[in-house]
Design a protein around this motif. Structure first.
Motif, PDB file in Angstrom:
ATOM      1  N   MET A   1       0.831  -1.208   0.000  1.00 38.83           N
ATOM      2  CA  MET A   1       0.000   0.000   0.000  1.00 38.83           C
ATOM      3  C   MET A   1       0.873   1.269   0.000  1.00 38.83           C
ATOM      4  SD  MET A   1      -3.019   1.162  -0.142  1.00 38.83           S
ATOM      5  CE  MET A   1      -3.980   2.638   0.189  1.00 38.83           C
ATOM      6  N   ARG A   2       1.930   1.259   0.849  1.00 39.66           N
ATOM      7  CA  ARG A   2       2.802   2.427   0.917  1.00 39.66           C
ATOM      8  C   ARG A   2       3.530   2.658  -0.403  1.00 39.66           C
ATOM      9  NH1 ARG A   2       5.705   2.049   6.911  1.00 39.66           N
ATOM     10  NH2 ARG A   2       3.799   2.411   8.142  1.00 39.66           N
ATOM     11  N   VAL A   3       3.937   1.558  -1.046  1.00 41.14           N
ATOM     12  CA  VAL A   3       4.611   1.682  -2.338  1.00 41.14           C
ATOM     13  C   VAL A   3       3.663   2.292  -3.370  1.00 41.14           C
ATOM     14  CG1 VAL A   3       5.699   0.419  -4.236  1.00 41.14           C
ATOM     15  CG2 VAL A   3       6.181  -0.225  -1.878  1.00 41.14           C
ATOM     16  N   LEU A   4       2.392   1.933  -3.323  1.00 36.02           N
ATOM     17  CA  LEU A   4       1.399   2.481  -4.251  1.00 36.02           C
ATOM     18  C   LEU A   4       1.240   3.982  -4.033  1.00 36.02           C
ATOM     19  CD1 LEU A   4      -0.779   2.151  -6.409  1.00 36.02           C
ATOM     20  CD2 LEU A   4      -2.406   1.589  -4.576  1.00 36.02           C
ATOM     21  N   VAL A   5       1.202   4.417  -2.767  1.00 36.10           N
ATOM     22  CA  VAL A   5       1.090   5.848  -2.460  1.00 36.10           C
ATOM     23  C   VAL A   5       2.292   6.608  -3.009  1.00 36.10           C
ATOM     24  CG1 VAL A   5       1.057   7.552  -0.604  1.00 36.10           C
ATOM     25  CG2 VAL A   5      -0.366   5.498  -0.430  1.00 36.10           C
ATOM     26  N   VAL A   6       3.487   6.041  -2.807  1.00 34.68           N
ATOM     27  CA  VAL A   6       4.697   6.674  -3.317  1.00 34.68           C
ATOM     28  C   VAL A   6       4.675   6.716  -4.837  1.00 34.68           C
ATOM     29  CG1 VAL A   6       7.204   6.439  -3.513  1.00 34.68           C
ATOM     30  CG2 VAL A   6       6.093   6.089  -1.306  1.00 34.68           C
ATOM     31  N   PHE A   7       4.204   5.642  -5.459  1.00 35.56           N
ATOM     32  CA  PHE A   7       4.104   5.591  -6.916  1.00 35.56           C
ATOM     33  C   PHE A   7       3.212   6.715  -7.437  1.00 35.56           C
ATOM     34  CE2 PHE A   7       1.944   3.959 -10.767  1.00 35.56           C
ATOM     35  CZ  PHE A   7       3.051   3.816 -11.586  1.00 35.56           C
ATOM     36  N   ILE A   8       2.093   6.944  -6.773  1.00 35.90           N
ATOM     37  CA  ILE A   8       1.168   8.011  -7.186  1.00 35.90           C
ATOM     38  C   ILE A   8       1.836   9.377  -7.017  1.00 35.90           C
ATOM     39  CG2 ILE A   8      -1.001   9.177  -6.627  1.00 35.90           C
ATOM     40  CD1 ILE A   8      -2.103   6.401  -5.861  1.00 35.90           C
ATOM     41  N   LYS A   9       2.550   9.574  -5.910  1.00 38.01           N
ATOM     42  CA  LYS A   9       3.250  10.839  -5.688  1.00 38.01           C
ATOM     43  C   LYS A   9       4.315  11.071  -6.756  1.00 38.01           C
ATOM     44  CE  LYS A   9       2.667  11.184  -0.654  1.00 38.01           C
ATOM     45  NZ  LYS A   9       3.368  11.206   0.660  1.00 38.01           N
ATOM     46  N   GLU A  10       5.006  10.020  -7.148  1.00 34.73           N
ATOM     47  CA  GLU A  10       6.021  10.133  -8.196  1.00 34.73           C
ATOM     48  C   GLU A  10       5.381  10.517  -9.534  1.00 34.73           C
ATOM     49  OE1 GLU A  10       9.243  10.010  -8.189  1.00 34.73           O
ATOM     50  OE2 GLU A  10       9.963   8.806  -6.517  1.00 34.73           O
ATOM     51  N   LEU A  11       4.231   9.927  -9.835  1.00 28.23           N
ATOM     52  CA  LEU A  11       3.531  10.267 -11.074  1.00 28.23           C
ATOM     53  C   LEU A  11       3.109  11.729 -11.089  1.00 28.23           C
ATOM     54  CD1 LEU A  11       1.220   7.181 -11.768  1.00 28.23           C
ATOM     55  CD2 LEU A  11       3.260   7.871 -13.021  1.00 28.23           C
ATOM     56  N   VAL A  12       2.606  12.212  -9.957  1.00 31.78           N
ATOM     57  CA  VAL A  12       2.189  13.609  -9.862  1.00 31.78           C
ATOM     58  C   VAL A  12       3.396  14.525 -10.033  1.00 31.78           C
ATOM     59  CG1 VAL A  12       1.249  15.375  -8.318  1.00 31.78           C
ATOM     60  CG2 VAL A  12       0.174  13.116  -8.426  1.00 31.78           C
ATOM     61  N   GLU A  13       4.510  14.175  -9.391  1.00 32.08           N
ATOM     62  CA  GLU A  13       5.729  14.978  -9.522  1.00 32.08           C
ATOM     63  C   GLU A  13       6.192  15.030 -10.975  1.00 32.08           C
ATOM     64  OE1 GLU A  13       9.873  16.075  -9.778  1.00 32.08           O
ATOM     65  OE2 GLU A  13       9.040  14.136 -10.353  1.00 32.08           O
ATOM     66  N   SER A  14       6.162  13.909 -11.664  1.00 34.75           N
ATOM     67  CA  SER A  14       6.578  13.859 -13.067  1.00 34.75           C
ATOM     68  C   SER A  14       5.674  14.704 -13.944  1.00 34.75           C
ATOM     69  CB  SER A  14       6.572  12.412 -13.575  1.00 34.75           C
ATOM     70  OG  SER A  14       7.618  11.671 -13.016  1.00 34.75           O
ATOM     71  N   PHE A  15       4.368  14.621 -13.697  1.00 31.49           N
ATOM     72  CA  PHE A  15       3.413  15.395 -14.490  1.00 31.49           C
ATOM     73  C   PHE A  15       3.661  16.890 -14.335  1.00 31.49           C
ATOM     74  CE2 PHE A  15      -0.547  17.801 -14.756  1.00 31.49           C
ATOM     75  CZ  PHE A  15      -0.959  17.487 -16.049  1.00 31.49           C
ATOM     76  N   ILE A  16       3.823  17.338 -13.092  1.00 33.34           N
ATOM     77  CA  ILE A  16       4.037  18.767 -12.840  1.00 33.34           C
ATOM     78  C   ILE A  16       5.342  19.244 -13.476  1.00 33.34           C
ATOM     79  CG2 ILE A  16       4.488  20.487 -11.041  1.00 33.34           C
ATOM     80  CD1 ILE A  16       2.608  18.862  -9.221  1.00 33.34           C
ATOM     81  N   ARG A  17       6.406  18.471 -13.308  1.00 37.04           N
ATOM     82  CA  ARG A  17       7.714  18.874 -13.840  1.00 37.04           C
ATOM     83  C   ARG A  17       7.705  18.886 -15.370  1.00 37.04           C
ATOM     84  NH1 ARG A  17      12.288  15.614 -14.338  1.00 37.04           N
ATOM     85  NH2 ARG A  17      11.185  14.031 -13.119  1.00 37.04           N
ATOM     86  N   ASN A  18       7.125  17.863 -15.980  1.00 40.10           N
ATOM     87  CA  ASN A  18       7.071  17.810 -17.441  1.00 40.10           C
ATOM     88  C   ASN A  18       6.159  18.881 -18.020  1.00 40.10           C
ATOM     89  OD1 ASN A  18       8.880  15.646 -17.866  1.00 40.10           O
ATOM     90  ND2 ASN A  18       7.292  14.159 -17.320  1.00 40.10           N
ATOM     91  N   PHE A  19       5.106  19.232 -17.281  1.00 38.36           N
ATOM     92  CA  PHE A  19       4.218  20.309 -17.714  1.00 38.36           C
ATOM     93  C   PHE A  19       4.973  21.637 -17.746  1.00 38.36           C
ATOM     94  CE2 PHE A  19       1.096  23.674 -16.951  1.00 38.36           C
ATOM     95  CZ  PHE A  19       0.132  23.380 -17.906  1.00 38.36           C
ATOM     96  N   ARG A  20       5.770  21.893 -16.684  1.00 36.68           N
ATOM     97  CA  ARG A  20       6.568  23.116 -16.652  1.00 36.68           C
ATOM     98  C   ARG A  20       7.582  23.142 -17.792  1.00 36.68           C
ATOM     99  NH1 ARG A  20       7.307  22.372 -10.969  1.00 36.68           N
ATOM    100  NH2 ARG A  20       9.443  21.762 -11.437  1.00 36.68           N
ATOM    101  N   LEU A  21       8.237  22.006 -18.024  1.00 32.23           N
ATOM    102  CA  LEU A  21       9.233  21.934 -19.092  1.00 32.23           C
ATOM    103  C   LEU A  21       8.606  22.197 -20.456  1.00 32.23           C
ATOM    104  CD1 LEU A  21      11.269  18.844 -17.852  1.00 32.23           C
ATOM    105  CD2 LEU A  21      12.188  21.145 -18.179  1.00 32.23           C
ATOM    106  N   LEU A  22       7.410  21.676 -20.656  1.00 30.23           N
ATOM    107  CA  LEU A  22       6.718  21.828 -21.940  1.00 30.23           C
ATOM    108  C   LEU A  22       6.418  23.284 -22.259  1.00 30.23           C
ATOM    109  CD1 LEU A  22       5.365  20.363 -24.352  1.00 30.23           C
ATOM    110  CD2 LEU A  22       3.270  20.294 -22.988  1.00 30.23           C
ATOM    111  N   PHE A  23       6.065  24.063 -21.235  1.00 30.00           N
ATOM    112  CA  PHE A  23       5.662  25.450 -21.461  1.00 30.00           C
ATOM    113  C   PHE A  23       6.721  26.460 -21.017  1.00 30.00           C
ATOM    114  CE2 PHE A  23       1.669  23.112 -21.410  1.00 30.00           C
ATOM    115  CZ  PHE A  23       1.052  23.623 -22.548  1.00 30.00           C
TER     116      PHE A  23
END
Length: 256
Positions: A1-23
């Protein structure tokens, strides 16, 4: 369960960072490519010998002043002046240097960061743990860009910055959890844990040894430390950057 929570946090971090890079105005170059792949890249000759000497003298002066808000570790080896960019224009030039800001932008997409510059001198004293107090990540989730500049020659005896290449990559972080090497969210590590990690992940420690004036760009999500210093002194500058507010625990270290 904890690994799943961390996985979701990592996905959110990647989305935000890649969104900034794109624009943003971020561009791909050799430095950025190496940084993404390994987590650290070295740039020689950023400062001249004369410039390094001038800044070392200024650091010594601030350490000796009674009104400096100085942080010193328990061994009396590590002397740190946080937020020195806010009280000294010479150091602020490094903090605002266009090449450093370009590196930050290209790696994170952040063009208007919060941040500070740390100027430090660490001396060889018995029992010192090195700069940073041992093996750690600055964040177990977020990729963080840091610029590190040596103002003195640093070999293996002078407390070099040590980094485990590839340890910043998301897949490597997940594998450490799945193999039971580290706990989820862990950001400080014992020597035994590091030895186990190096063995199970077929990794090795890279020492950033260099002449005075060299700079390293590093993703400090990767596992790193300052090696315990056994000879002389090491003078160094650290640029810290955040895409949000400066963490509150740093406020007590601000120069007044």
């Amino acid at each position: 369960m904890r690994v799943l929570v961390v996985f979701i946090k990592e996905l959110v971090e990647s989305f935000i960072r890649n969104f900034r890079l794109l624009f943003s105005r971020a561009k791909s170059n050799h430095i950025n490519t190496v940084l993404k792949e390994t987590g650290i890249v070295k740039i020689d000759g950023f400062y001249t010998k004369q410039e390094c000497k001038k800044l070392r003298d200024r650091i010594d002066d601030y350490i000796e002043r009674e009104n400096t808000n100085l942080w010193v570790d328990d061994s009396g080896a590590d002397h740190r002046v946080y937020f020195i960019n806010e009280i000294d224009d010479e150091f602020n030039k490094f903090y605002e240097h266009p090449q450093i800001r370009e590196g930050l932008l290209n790696y994170t997409g952040c063009s208007k960061p919060s941040g500070m510059l740390l100027a430090a001198r660490i001396d060889a004293k018995e029992g010192n743990l090195g700069s940073g107090g041992g093996w750690h990540r600055d964040s177990p989730i977020r990729h963080q860009f840091k610029a590190v500049c040596y103002l003195s020659d640093v070999d293996t005896n002078h407390g070099p910055f040590q980094y485990i290449k590839g340890s910043h990559r998301k897949m490597d972080v997940f594998m450490t959890y799945l193999l039971g090497v580290f706990k989820t969210g862990q950001y400080r590590f014992t020597k035994d844990e590091i030895d186990t990690y190096l063995n199970k992940r077929s990794k090795e420690i890279t020492e950033f040894t260099a002449k005075e004036g060299a700079v390293a760009f590093s993703d400090t999500k990767g596992i790193h430390r300052g090696k315990p210093i056994s000879k002389g002194s090491r003078y160094v500058l650290f640029c810290y950057f955040w895409d949000g507010a400066i963490p509150k625990h740093f406020e007590k270290l601000r120069q007044r």
